[in-house]
Design a protein around this motif. Structure first.
Motif, short mmCIF file in Angstrom:
data_model
loop_
_atom_site.label_atom_id
_atom_site.label_comp_id
_atom_site.label_asym_id
_atom_site.label_seq_id
_atom_site.Cartn_x
_atom_site.Cartn_y
_atom_site.Cartn_z
N ASP A 1 0.85 -1.30 0.72
CA ASP A 1 0.31 0.05 0.11
C ASP A 1 0.57 0.97 0.14
OD1 ASP A 1 1.27 0.74 2.87
OD2 ASP A 1 -0.61 -0.89 3.08
N THR B 1 -11.60 -0.77 5.36
CA THR B 1 -10.10 0.36 5.73
C THR B 1 -9.35 -0.35 4.72
OG1 THR B 1 -9.68 -1.32 7.24
CG2 THR B 1 -10.72 0.77 8.37
N LYS B 2 -9.38 -0.96 4.51
CA LYS B 2 -8.08 -2.23 3.73
C LYS B 2 -8.35 -1.55 2.27
CE LYS B 2 -5.44 -5.91 2.63
NZ LYS B 2 -5.47 -7.07 2.91
N MET C 1 -10.75 1.00 1.46
CA MET C 1 -10.51 2.85 1.04
C MET C 1 -9.29 3.40 0.73
SD MET C 1 -12.16 5.52 3.24
CE MET C 1 -13.34 5.78 2.52
N SER C 2 -8.02 2.18 1.88
CA SER C 2 -6.86 2.54 1.82
C SER C 2 -5.96 2.01 0.62
CB SER C 2 -6.12 1.70 2.86
OG SER C 2 -4.15 1.91 2.83
N ALA D 1 -3.49 5.12 2.49
CA ALA D 1 -3.26 3.73 3.56
C ALA D 1 -3.54 5.03 4.51
CB ALA D 1 -2.35 3.61 4.11
N LYS E 1 -7.03 5.79 5.34
CA LYS E 1 -7.63 4.63 5.89
C LYS E 1 -9.29 4.87 6.58
CE LYS E 1 -4.29 1.79 8.06
NZ LYS E 1 -3.97 0.28 7.66
N TYR F 1 -12.88 6.01 6.70
CA TYR F 1 -13.48 4.12 6.60
C TYR F 1 -14.57 4.20 7.98
CZ TYR F 1 -16.54 0.29 4.21
OH TYR F 1 -16.96 -0.80 5.09
#
Length: 460
Positions: free
Chosen positions: A125, A384-385, A387-388, A393, A396, A399
């Motif tokens: 990321d 969150t993953k 959105m990252s 990152a 994130k 979220y």
């Protein structure tokens, strides 16, 4: 609210048509045959991997095989198993369960491939952290030109991971089992208070990140599955005389569709509609092919992609073939599916109450509270993953704030709108996940062959 129900219903129906059925079940069968039925051949080896026999603390990743599976299971063993099965039976009758089983058997192979790819093609990321999941294996495996597919998955997953269905059903269970029988007036205010309590519990865990989520899930999930398993076995023991009858009905009704609404057809008949209904509820339960599990398994500490794929494939077996079957039998043998108008979690609660008067419903409430709350933890990680991946990152955590607000929304809105919205978005998630998995399947088959060879050499 009626307009919202109509819109979400039309959206779900449009998404869950013949093309999606072909890509989920047809694609899964292709993967099963392409791997020469590896998901069944290596079942014993998968259990050894899960028990930690091959763990190496120096392997890349963030969590153990067991923690990865329990994190993935904490999202799939939730309301899909308790309320989703009840929805399947209340609409489709016993035959719907058979088609849920078919989706699970095929889904084992799908999860094997998607979670293997999540390790094979991990990416980094924006913070340089090693990550796995459909959006990463699309870009790392297929190339940057496929990024629109990765973006599509991530955007849809952010919506699909919102906890509205779980919270909606947990709120309904608390109302039906705890509040109404004790004379508490239920309505918007009581639902809002339940939502606030869930926000408090969830915030403590999810704001602590993946480490806290996986540790909490690995403690909660196994004990709750065991408690639920024992509870349903008691119900089956009480009604042992009718268990064979209903087990056989699951098979016979799957090809007769006697209990499915006659005005609903698919592929020219009621049986087609029943198959679609069962597979949809099965996909909602075990999430095979949707792409959520690879997000958890992609974080596992391993440099052997096949091992993680084998651990992941145990998910649908535990989730649908064991837990969903238990729920289905509890509902069928107690007869509540024919004697009440209840739907969702209320129908399962009626089954527990009928078999174990006085305490049955409370036992179920404990199980589903833990199932639901553990699902809340895992889904926040998935969101969150994604959105990252989309915006970086460092952003994130935003979220989690959206996620927490949606808990209140789930507690105070109707069931049908929530089911249709999540069903429709799950269908959209399956498209990029399954397309990329089918294209990358030959690379997994090649890795599987090399892994089997290494196992032989190590034994020798």
């Amino acid at each position: 609210m009626e307009l919202l129900n109509d819109l979400t219903s039309a959206f779900s129906s449009a998404m869950w048509g013949l093309p999606l059925l072909i890509i989920l079940i047809g694609g899964g069968l292709y993967l099963l045959i392409r791997s020469k039925f590896a998901s069944f051949q290596l079942l014993g080896h998968a259990i050894q991997v899960l028990r930690g026999k091959y763990d190496d603390p120096n392997d890349p990743g963030q969590i153990s095989h067991f923690q990865a599976l329990t994190t993935a299971l904490s999202s799939t063993i939730g309301m899909g198993n308790v309320a989703g099965v009840a929805v399947a039976i209340s609409i489709g009758g016993p035959g719907a369960v058979f088609w849920m089983w078919i989706s699970a058997v095929v889904g084992m192979s799908t999860k094997f491939f998607t979670s293997t790819l999540a390790i094979m093609f991990r990416g980094r990321d924006s913070a340089g952290e090693l990550q796995g999941g459909p959006m990463y294996f699309i870009i790392e495996g297929l190339g940057k030109s496929w990024k629109p597919l990765a973006v599509m998955f991530s955007f849809c997953c952010m919506i699909g991971a919102l906890p509205v269905f779980n919270v909606n059903q947990l709120t309904q269970a608390i109302n039906d089992i705890l509040l109404v029988p004790n004379g508490v007036e239920v309505g918007f205010t009581s639902n809002f208070i339940i939502g606030l309590v869930l926000v408090g519990i969830t915030s403590i865990v999810i704001l602590g990140g993946l480490g806290r989520i996986s540790k909490t899930a690995s403690k909660m999930v196994p004990s709750m599955v065991l408690l639920y398993f024992v509870s349903v076995l008691i119900i089956l023991a009480i009604n042992i005389d009718v268990v064979p009858k209903y087990l056989s009905m699951i098979f016979t009704d799957a090809f007769a569709a006697d209990y499915f609404p006659k005005d609903e057809t698919f592929l020219g008949g009621v049986i087609g509609a029943l198959i679609l209904h069962g597979i949809k509820r099965g996909a909602f339960s075990n999430e095979a092919g949707l792409g959520t599990a690879p997000l958890a398994h992609g974080a596992a500490k391993t440099d052997e992609p096949i091992r993680e794929g084998l651990v992941a494939m145990l998910g649908p077996a535990i989730d649908t073939l064991v837990v969903c079957t238990l729920t289905a039998l509890a509902i069928l043998v107690t007869g509540v599916w024919e004697t009440t108008s209840d739907n969702g979690v209320s129908l399962t609660a009626s089954a527990f109450g009928a078999a174990m008067p006085g305490y049955g419903k409370y036992l179920l409430l404990i199980c589903i509270a833990v199932f639901s709350i553990s699902s809340l933890f895992s889904y926040s990680y998935y969101g969150t993953k994604c959105m990252s991946f989309l915006i970086g990152a460092d952003k994130k955590h935003y979220y989690n704030y959206i996620y927490i607000v949606s808990i209140i929304l789930g507690a105070t809105t109707s069931l049908s709108a929530m089911i249709n919205l999540i069903d429709g978005v799950f269908a959209l998630m399956a498209i990029p996940t399954m397309l990329s998995t089918i294209i990358l399947a030959p690379k997994v088959v090649k890795e599987l062959s090399a892994y089997k060879q290494r196992l032989k050499e190590n034994k020798a």
